[in-house]
Design an enzyme around this catalytic site. Structure first.
Site, PDB file in Angstrom:
ATOM      1  N   HIS A  46      -8.031 -10.402   2.470  1.00 18.41           N
ATOM      2  CA  HIS A  46      -6.590 -10.642   2.425  1.00 18.41           C
ATOM      3  C   HIS A  46      -6.030 -11.167   3.744  1.00 18.41           C
ATOM      4  O   HIS A  46      -4.861 -11.556   3.801  1.00 18.41           O
ATOM      5  CB  HIS A  46      -5.851  -9.358   2.043  1.00 18.41           C
ATOM      6  CG  HIS A  46      -6.127  -8.907   0.648  1.00 18.41           C
ATOM      7  ND1 HIS A  46      -5.874  -9.684  -0.453  1.00 18.41           N
ATOM      8  CD2 HIS A  46      -6.672  -7.758   0.159  1.00 18.41           C
ATOM      9  CE1 HIS A  46      -6.224  -9.035  -1.553  1.00 18.41           C
ATOM     10  NE2 HIS A  46      -6.721  -7.865  -1.213  1.00 18.41           N
ATOM     11  N   ARG A  71     -14.596  -7.300   6.488  1.00 20.34           N
ATOM     12  CA  ARG A  71     -14.433  -7.106   5.044  1.00 20.34           C
ATOM     13  C   ARG A  71     -14.573  -8.471   4.395  1.00 20.34           C
ATOM     14  O   ARG A  71     -13.797  -9.389   4.665  1.00 20.34           O
ATOM     15  CB  ARG A  71     -13.076  -6.502   4.669  1.00 20.34           C
ATOM     16  CG  ARG A  71     -12.944  -6.468   3.120  1.00 20.34           C
ATOM     17  CD  ARG A  71     -11.846  -5.593   2.603  1.00 20.34           C
ATOM     18  NE  ARG A  71     -10.527  -6.172   2.788  1.00 20.34           N
ATOM     19  CZ  ARG A  71      -9.415  -5.643   2.281  1.00 20.34           C
ATOM     20  NH1 ARG A  71      -9.471  -4.510   1.592  1.00 20.34           N
ATOM     21  NH2 ARG A  71      -8.246  -6.210   2.499  1.00 20.34           N
ATOM     22  N   GLU A 147     -11.819   0.995  -5.688  1.00 16.78           N
ATOM     23  CA  GLU A 147     -10.397   0.663  -5.842  1.00 16.78           C
ATOM     24  C   GLU A 147     -10.106   0.061  -7.213  1.00 16.78           C
ATOM     25  O   GLU A 147      -9.044  -0.521  -7.415  1.00 16.78           O
ATOM     26  CB  GLU A 147      -9.940  -0.289  -4.728  1.00 16.78           C
ATOM     27  CG  GLU A 147     -10.780  -1.551  -4.578  1.00 16.78           C
ATOM     28  CD  GLU A 147     -10.307  -2.483  -3.471  1.00 16.78           C
ATOM     29  OE1 GLU A 147      -9.248  -2.233  -2.879  1.00 16.78           O
ATOM     30  OE2 GLU A 147     -11.008  -3.488  -3.204  1.00 16.78           O
ATOM     31  N   ASP A 173      -4.925  -0.941  -4.360  1.00 22.51           N
ATOM     32  CA  ASP A 173      -5.556  -1.412  -5.594  1.00 22.51           C
ATOM     33  C   ASP A 173      -5.876  -0.258  -6.531  1.00 22.51           C
ATOM     34  O   ASP A 173      -5.793  -0.411  -7.756  1.00 22.51           O
ATOM     35  CB  ASP A 173      -6.827  -2.210  -5.266  1.00 22.51           C
ATOM     36  CG  ASP A 173      -6.491  -3.651  -4.908  1.00 22.51           C
ATOM     37  OD1 ASP A 173      -5.698  -4.267  -5.640  1.00 22.51           O
ATOM     38  OD2 ASP A 173      -7.015  -4.149  -3.907  1.00 22.51           O
TER      39      ASP A 173
HETATM   40  C1  3PY Z   1      -6.186  -1.510  -0.834  1.00 19.88           C
HETATM   41  O1  3PY Z   1      -5.382  -0.638  -0.525  1.00 19.88           O
HETATM   42  O2  3PY Z   1      -6.362  -1.898  -1.999  1.00 19.88           O
HETATM   43  C2  3PY Z   1      -6.982  -2.134   0.195  1.00 19.88           C
HETATM   44  O3  3PY Z   1      -7.840  -2.932  -0.121  1.00 19.88           O
HETATM   45  C3  3PY Z   1      -6.671  -1.780   1.607  1.00 19.88           C
HETATM   46  O4  3PY Z   1      -7.325  -2.580   2.490  1.00 19.88           O
HETATM   47 MG    MG Z   2      -7.811  -3.562  -2.094  1.00 20.46          MG
END
Ligand code: 3PY
Ligand code: MG
Length: 257
Positions: A46, A71, A147, A173
Site C-alpha cells: 500500500h 511487505r 487478514e 482488512d
Molecule cells: C491491515 O490492517 O489490513 C494491514 O494490512 C495493516 O498493514
Molecule cells: Mg491489510
C-alpha cells in the site's frame, strides 16, 4: 552474517518494534531507522514505492541500526526472491489464506533443498556479509499476514507450517473480512475475538505474532496481550498527525497575563 535485530529481540523473549514506510522515500527510511526501532518495513503493497524505490530505501536502512523488512504486495515468488536479493532480512506477505500459501511463502524465501529460492543474492551479500548463503535461510524472518476470512479459519494450520516464523495481523482488512468495517484498533467484539484467536494460534504453535497499530500506546497494549512484533503506525500517518497538531497550535493565540 550480520544478525537480524528482530531475531535478537525474540531470542531474549522481547517484543520487536517495527517502523513502517508508506512514503516511498529513502531519506525518510533512513530517519525512521534511527528512531529506536528494531526493524523498518518498506511497504510495497500500500506504500507509494515501486521496486526501484524499495531498493534505495533498503540501502538507506542499511546505514542505520534497524533491520530492513519488506511487505510484498502479494504471494509472488519472483518478487519475494528479488526483495531478499535486494537485502531484505524479513518479508511480510499479505492475505495468506491457508497452509499451502504459507508453505509457498517459505519455499520462495528458502534455498534448496528446503525451498525453491533461486541463487543470486546481489545486495543481500553486501548487507549480510560473505557468509550470506550459509545463514540466510535461518536469518530471514517470514511473516504471513492473517487478514482474510479464510486466513482466520485456517490460522492454526498457517501457524503450524514449518519455516513460518509467525503471523502478522492486519486489523483493517480483518475487520472488513468480518463485515465490521475498518479500524486499526478494532473494538468490535467479533474482531477482538478473531485477533485473540490469532494470538492463541501463534503461541500454541510456538510462533511469533505481530500486528499493525495506530500508535505506540496501542502497540504497548498489544505487547501486554501477547504480541511480540508491533508497528506503531506508519511514518506518513505520524507525520500527518504531528503536522495537523502543530499547524493548529500555530494558530492558537499567545496567552498573555
Ligand atoms: C491491515 O490492517 O489490513 C494491514 O494490512 C495493516 O498493514
Ligand atoms: Mg491489510
Amino acid at each position: 552474517m550480520r544478525p537480524n535485530e528482530v531475531r535478537q529481540r525474540w531470542s531474549r523473549q522481547e517484543a520487536a518494534v517495527c517502523g513502517w514506510l508508506s512514503l516511498g522515500n529513502a531519506y525518510a527510511a533512513e530517519v525512521v531507522g534511527w528512531c529506536g526501532v528494531d526493524c523498518v518495513t518498506a511497504d510495497l503493497q500500500h506504500g507509494m514505492a515501486d521496486v526501484q524505490a524499495i531498493i534505495g530505501m533498503l540501502q538507506a536502512i542499511s546505514a542505520t541500526p534497524a533491520t530492513p523488512f519488506v511487505r510484498v504486495p502479494s504471494l509472488d515468488a519472483p518478487l519475494l526472491m528479488k526483495v531478499l536479493d535486494a537485502g531484505a532480512y524479513g518479508v511480510i506477505c499479505p492475505m495468506i489464506d491457508d497452509a499451502a500459501q504459507a508453505r509457498a511463502l517459505v519455499e520462495a524465501t528458502t534455498y534448496p533443498p528446503r525451498g525453491l529460492r533461486s541463487f543470486g543474492p546481489a545486495r543481500g551479500l553486501l548487507y549480510g556479509g560473505s557468509d550470506y548463503f550459509a545463514h540466510a535461510d535461518d536469518t530471514i524472518v517470514r511473516l504471513a499476514m492473517v487478514e482474510t476470512a479464510p486466513g482466520l479459519d485456517n490460522v492454526e494450520a498457517i501457524c503450524a507450517v514449518d519455516g513460518i516464523d509467525g503471523i502478522f495481523v492486519g486489523p483493517n482488512d480483518l475487520g472488513l473480512a468480518l463485515g465490521k468495517g475498518v479500524s486499526a484498533d478494532p473494538t468490535d467484539p467479533e474482531v477482538r475475538a478473531a485477533i485473540a484467536r490469532c494470538v492463541t494460534a501463534a503461541k500454541t504453535a510456538g510462533k511469533h505474532v505481530g500486528i499493525f497499530c495506530p500508535s505506540g500506546t496501542v502497540a504497548s497494549r498489544c505487547i501486554a496481550e501477547g504480541f511480540d512484533f508491533v508497528v506503531p503506525n506508519s511514518e506518513i500517518n505520524l507525520m500527518k498527525a504531528a503536522m495537523i497538531a502543530e499547524a493548529k497550535r500555530a494558530r492558537e493565540p499567545v496567552a498573555r497575563d
